[in-house]
Design an enzyme around this catalytic site. Structure first.
Site, short mmCIF file in Angstrom:
data_model
loop_
_atom_site.label_atom_id
_atom_site.label_comp_id
_atom_site.label_asym_id
_atom_site.label_seq_id
_atom_site.Cartn_x
_atom_site.Cartn_y
_atom_site.Cartn_z
N ARG A 250 10.91 -1.36 11.95
CA ARG A 250 9.59 -1.11 12.55
C ARG A 250 9.36 -2.08 13.70
O ARG A 250 9.55 -3.28 13.54
CB ARG A 250 8.50 -1.27 11.48
CG ARG A 250 8.16 0.05 10.81
CD ARG A 250 7.11 -0.11 9.74
NE ARG A 250 5.85 -0.67 10.22
CZ ARG A 250 4.72 -0.63 9.53
NH1 ARG A 250 4.71 -0.06 8.34
NH2 ARG A 250 3.63 -1.17 10.00
N ARG B 66 -9.88 1.15 8.56
CA ARG B 66 -9.46 -0.19 9.02
C ARG B 66 -10.65 -1.04 9.45
O ARG B 66 -10.48 -2.21 9.74
CB ARG B 66 -8.57 -0.05 10.24
CG ARG B 66 -7.06 0.13 10.09
CD ARG B 66 -6.35 -0.78 9.19
NE ARG B 66 -5.05 -1.22 9.62
CZ ARG B 66 -3.89 -0.73 9.20
NH1 ARG B 66 -3.84 0.28 8.37
NH2 ARG B 66 -2.76 -1.26 9.61
N ARG C 150 11.21 -6.64 5.34
CA ARG C 150 11.16 -5.22 5.71
C ARG C 150 11.72 -5.00 7.11
O ARG C 150 12.33 -3.97 7.40
CB ARG C 150 9.71 -4.71 5.63
CG ARG C 150 9.58 -3.22 5.86
CD ARG C 150 8.21 -2.71 5.55
NE ARG C 150 7.25 -3.04 6.59
CZ ARG C 150 5.95 -2.75 6.54
NH1 ARG C 150 5.44 -2.16 5.47
NH2 ARG C 150 5.14 -3.05 7.53
N ARG D 215 -1.41 -8.83 13.15
CA ARG D 215 -1.87 -7.78 12.23
C ARG D 215 -2.66 -8.40 11.07
O ARG D 215 -3.67 -7.83 10.63
CB ARG D 215 -0.67 -6.99 11.70
CG ARG D 215 -0.11 -6.04 12.77
CD ARG D 215 1.31 -5.64 12.48
NE ARG D 215 1.46 -4.91 11.23
CZ ARG D 215 2.60 -4.83 10.56
NH1 ARG D 215 3.69 -5.44 11.01
NH2 ARG D 215 2.65 -4.14 9.45
N LYS E 239 0.82 -1.22 0.00
CA LYS E 239 0.00 0.00 0.00
C LYS E 239 0.85 1.27 0.00
O LYS E 239 0.65 2.15 -0.82
CB LYS E 239 -0.93 0.04 1.23
CG LYS E 239 -1.91 -1.10 1.32
CD LYS E 239 -2.87 -0.91 2.49
CE LYS E 239 -2.22 -0.96 3.86
NZ LYS E 239 -1.69 -2.29 4.21
O1 C5P Z 1 -0.99 1.12 8.10
P1 C5P Z 1 0.20 0.52 8.79
O2 C5P Z 1 0.40 -0.92 8.46
O3 C5P Z 1 1.41 1.33 8.66
O4 C5P Z 1 -0.19 0.54 10.35
C1 C5P Z 1 0.69 0.05 11.34
C2 C5P Z 1 -0.07 -0.09 12.64
O5 C5P Z 1 -0.62 1.17 13.03
C3 C5P Z 1 -1.27 -1.04 12.60
O6 C5P Z 1 -0.90 -2.38 12.79
C4 C5P Z 1 -2.11 -0.51 13.74
O7 C5P Z 1 -1.61 -0.91 14.99
C5 C5P Z 1 -1.88 1.00 13.63
N1 C5P Z 1 -2.92 1.65 12.82
C6 C5P Z 1 -4.20 1.74 13.32
N2 C5P Z 1 -5.18 2.37 12.61
C7 C5P Z 1 -4.90 2.89 11.41
C8 C5P Z 1 -3.61 2.82 10.87
C9 C5P Z 1 -2.63 2.16 11.60
O8 C5P Z 1 -4.47 1.26 14.41
N3 C5P Z 1 -5.87 3.51 10.73
MG MG Z 2 2.09 1.27 5.19
#
Ligand code: C5P
Ligand code: MG
Length: 189
Positions: free
Chosen positions: A134, A89, A128, A145, A14
């Site tokens: 991260r 989400r 990654r 996740r 993404k």
């Molecule tokens: O979108 P990304 O994978 O970078 O998000 C990393 C973490 O940030 C997610 O696993 C979640 O814990 C948190 N997150 C969230 N709500 C969102 C975006 C990210 O809780 N809208």
């Molecule tokens: Mg991302």
């Protein structure tokens, strides 16, 4: 105005695709994950709160991310459109986003859903982990996740399918190949 959601499980590409699309289509890239990680780095109250959720692979509460998104949208009133990356989400967040955009005279036009098999996701995220450092890229958190994605995030697809805005895209192949598949969808309309 063109607004799209770049959608898919963790590790589907993404962020990578959003950066490229924002350049080619002149859209503002709004990554809620990046905003949260920045808040953690800056040790803001939101960051302190979000860290506990992120480190477990859980979702940060709806009201916190919703407020972040509204702030970011209203800071960019001159934008030609937005790429929402990592948001919504869950269905509540999708309904919230639709309402927020409607109040501002616009809407979501595409949900671009990157499709990548589970084994490939884990492979990419572990790779990654070696590069980006991260805190949530370790096997236990990655598996949670992906589970959260299947339990809470997948229903967002149906929400936009009903609106005729769902566009699945094969997320396998090179970055350029995937980018071309997405570009074809946006150019065609
Ligand atoms: O979108 P990304 O994978 O970078 O998000 C990393 C973490 O940030 C997610 O696993 C979640 O814990 C948190 N997150 C969230 N709500 C969102 C975006 C990210 O809780 N809208
Ligand atoms: Mg991302």
């Amino acid at each position: 105005m063109t607004n799209l959601i770049i959608f898919g499980p963790p590790g589907s590409g993404k962020g990578t695709q959003a950066v490229k699309l924002s350049t080619s289509f002149g859209l503002v890239h709004l990554s809620t994950g990046d905003i949260l990680r920045q808040a953690i780095a800056n040790r803001t109250p939101l960051g302190e709160k979000a860290k506990a959720y992120i480190d477990k692979g859980e979702l940060v509460p709806d009201e916190d991310v919703a407020q972040m998104v509204v702030n970011a949208v209203d800071r960019n009133t001159d934008a030609g459109g937005f790429i929402f990356d990592g948001f919504p989400r869950n269905v509540f967040q999708a309904e919230f986003l639709d309402r927020t955009l409607k109040e501002r005279g616009t809407s979501i036009h595409y949900l671009i859903a990157l499709e990548v098999p589970r084994e490939e996701l884990i492979k990419r995220l572990l790779k990654r982990a070696e590069i980006e450092n991260r805190t949530d890229d370790n096997l236990q958190v990655i598996e949670n996740r992906i589970k959260v994605y299947y339990d809470q995030t997948i229903p967002v697809i149906d929400h936009y399918k009903k609106q005729g805005k769902y566009y699945p895209v094969n997320g396998l192949g090179t970055i350029e190949e995937v980018n071309r598949r997405i570009g074809d969808i946006i150019n065609k309309k």
